[in-house]
Design an enzyme around this catalytic site. Structure first.
Site, PDB file in Angstrom:
ATOM      1  N   LYS A   5       0.893  -1.154   0.000  1.00 51.69           N
ATOM      2  CA  LYS A   5       0.000   0.000   0.000  1.00 51.69           C
ATOM      3  C   LYS A   5       0.934   1.207   0.000  1.00 51.69           C
ATOM      4  O   LYS A   5       1.370   1.676   1.058  1.00 51.69           O
ATOM      5  CB  LYS A   5      -0.888  -0.057   1.249  1.00 51.69           C
ATOM      6  CG  LYS A   5      -1.972   0.982   1.268  1.00 51.69           C
ATOM      7  CD  LYS A   5      -2.964   0.694   2.399  1.00 51.69           C
ATOM      8  CE  LYS A   5      -3.893   1.871   2.632  1.00 51.69           C
ATOM      9  NZ  LYS A   5      -4.787   2.207   1.514  1.00 51.69           N
TER      10      LYS A   5
HETATM   11  N1  PMP Z   1      -7.863  -1.747  -2.279  1.00 48.36           N
HETATM   12  C1  PMP Z   1      -7.266  -0.557  -2.275  1.00 48.36           C
HETATM   13  C2  PMP Z   1      -6.636  -0.042  -3.520  1.00 48.36           C
HETATM   14  C3  PMP Z   1      -7.248   0.224  -1.099  1.00 48.36           C
HETATM   15  O1  PMP Z   1      -6.668   1.426  -1.090  1.00 48.36           O
HETATM   16  C4  PMP Z   1      -7.877  -0.272   0.059  1.00 48.36           C
HETATM   17  C5  PMP Z   1      -7.884   0.544   1.320  1.00 48.36           C
HETATM   18  N2  PMP Z   1      -6.749   0.296   2.104  1.00 48.36           N
HETATM   19  C6  PMP Z   1      -8.480  -1.528   0.001  1.00 48.36           C
HETATM   20  C7  PMP Z   1      -8.458  -2.239  -1.188  1.00 48.36           C
HETATM   21  C8  PMP Z   1      -9.161  -2.122   1.209  1.00 48.36           C
HETATM   22  O2  PMP Z   1      -8.231  -2.500   2.177  1.00 48.36           O
HETATM   23  P1  PMP Z   1      -8.572  -2.475   3.729  1.00 48.36           P
HETATM   24  O3  PMP Z   1      -9.786  -3.266   3.926  1.00 48.36           O
HETATM   25  O4  PMP Z   1      -7.371  -3.086   4.375  1.00 48.36           O
HETATM   26  O5  PMP Z   1      -8.750  -1.054   4.114  1.00 48.36           O
END
Ligand code: PMP
Length: 306
Positions: A159
């Site tokens: 991320k």
């Molecule tokens: N995909 C992307 C591209 C994101 O930015 C996020 C947010 N972090 C998610 C999926 C969902 O991840 P999470 O449930 O860990 O927030």
């Protein structure tokens, strides 16, 4: 939406006043996107503020940093305590938490390994990212013309800040076209994810979501939904999905920390409808967990140590 300012931000081991949490304009990450981050939510529970899956978020932060050659100068335990220090110093209970690990000031050019690694953790009150109405009645999604970048272009499991330029193009495109959120496809035309959410499809009672090999972030809400759904006896599959699977779905929803669980009521102007029974069950279970009312998944909620 303007940021609701609170008092303190944690920067490299210290709580500093919000207005003084600054960086130099020649910070490496500002120029090249060399940062990794997390989005985390803290909820108000009968036992005080509790953070949803904090350890999992911090593990992903360390994995993201590794993928971009960044040694994190604090241990996960220190970051855990720092997260609660920020929440409690600001008198917050339900809030969003944003840790950021980034290449700082001191070097320029694309070889980043001599630039210092800096860490900040901020928190602020943040309501439903796609709106309360969206959570209740669903939102309108559109497939973006921008493909999601795949494993051959970037470290997709990370991320990382720079990777979000891809999401920004998709988000702006569909917002300007009058939709609420984007759906991005891979270069092969497989369904990937939203601009900041994973996506789930329900068909014939089976809950399906694309696998990490299709370049999706290993979302922590995604993993939690898969576990909760399995515990409720809902059959689940991680499998490659095609664009048509979106249109012929019985139910569709996004998952993410900022968005939480958001039904999709229309995709590319095809009606899916009001949130269906599986979406509702998953949403209700999630709500029970984050409000500290669920025994089986109570361990998702984490509290200050000691
Ligand atoms: N995909 C992307 C591209 C994101 O930015 C996020 C947010 N972090 C998610 C999926 C969902 O991840 P999470 O449930 O860990 O927030």
């Amino acid at each position: 939406m303007p940021l609701p300012e609170v008092e303190k931000i944690w920067m490299d081991g210290e709580l500093v006043p919000w207005a003084e949490a600054k960086v130099h304009v020649l910070t490496h990450a500002l120029h090249y996107g060399s940062g990794v981050f997390e989005g985390i939510r803290c909820y108000s529970t009968p036992k005080g503020p509790a953070v949803f899956r904090l350890e999992e978020h911090l593990k992903r932060l360390v994995r993201s940093a590794k993928l971009y050659y960044m040694p994190v100068p604090f241990t996960p335990e220190q970051l855990y305590d720092a997260t609660f220090a920020v929440i409690l110093a600001n008198g917050l209970d339900s809030c969003y938490v944003r840790p950021l690990v980034f290449r700082g000031y001191g070097e320029m050019g694309l070889f980043p390994l001599n630039a210092p690694v800096k860490v900040a953790i901020a928190a602020w009150p943040w309501g439903a990212y796609l709106g309360e109405e969206g959570i209740k009645h669903g939102i309108r999604a559109k497939v973006s013309s921008f493909q999601s970048l795949d494993h051959t272009a970037l470290a997709r499991a990370a991320k990382a800040t720079g990777q979000y330029l891809n999401s920004i193009l998709a988000k702006v495109e569909v917002t300007n076209a009058g939709y609420d959120e984007a759906i991005m496809l891979t270069g092969q035309g497989h369904v990937a994810e939203g601009s900041g959410e994973n996506i789930f499809v329900v068909r014939n009672g089976v809950l399906m979501t694309p696998p990490p090999s299709d370049g999706v972030l290993e979302g922590i809400t995604r993993a939690s939904v898969l576990q909760m759904a399995a515990a409720m006896g809902i059959p689940c599959q991680e499998r490659t999905l095609a664009r048509s699977d979106l249109v012929i779905a019985d139910e569709l929803f996004y998952t993410g920390t900022a968005a939480e669980i958001v039904p999709i009521r229309e995709v590319d102007d095809h009606l899916i409808g009001e949130p269906g029974p599986i979406t509702r069950r998953v949403q209700d279970r999630f709500r029970a967990v984050v409000e500290g009312r669920d025994e089986e998944f109570g361990y998702y909620m984490e509290y200050p140590r000691g």
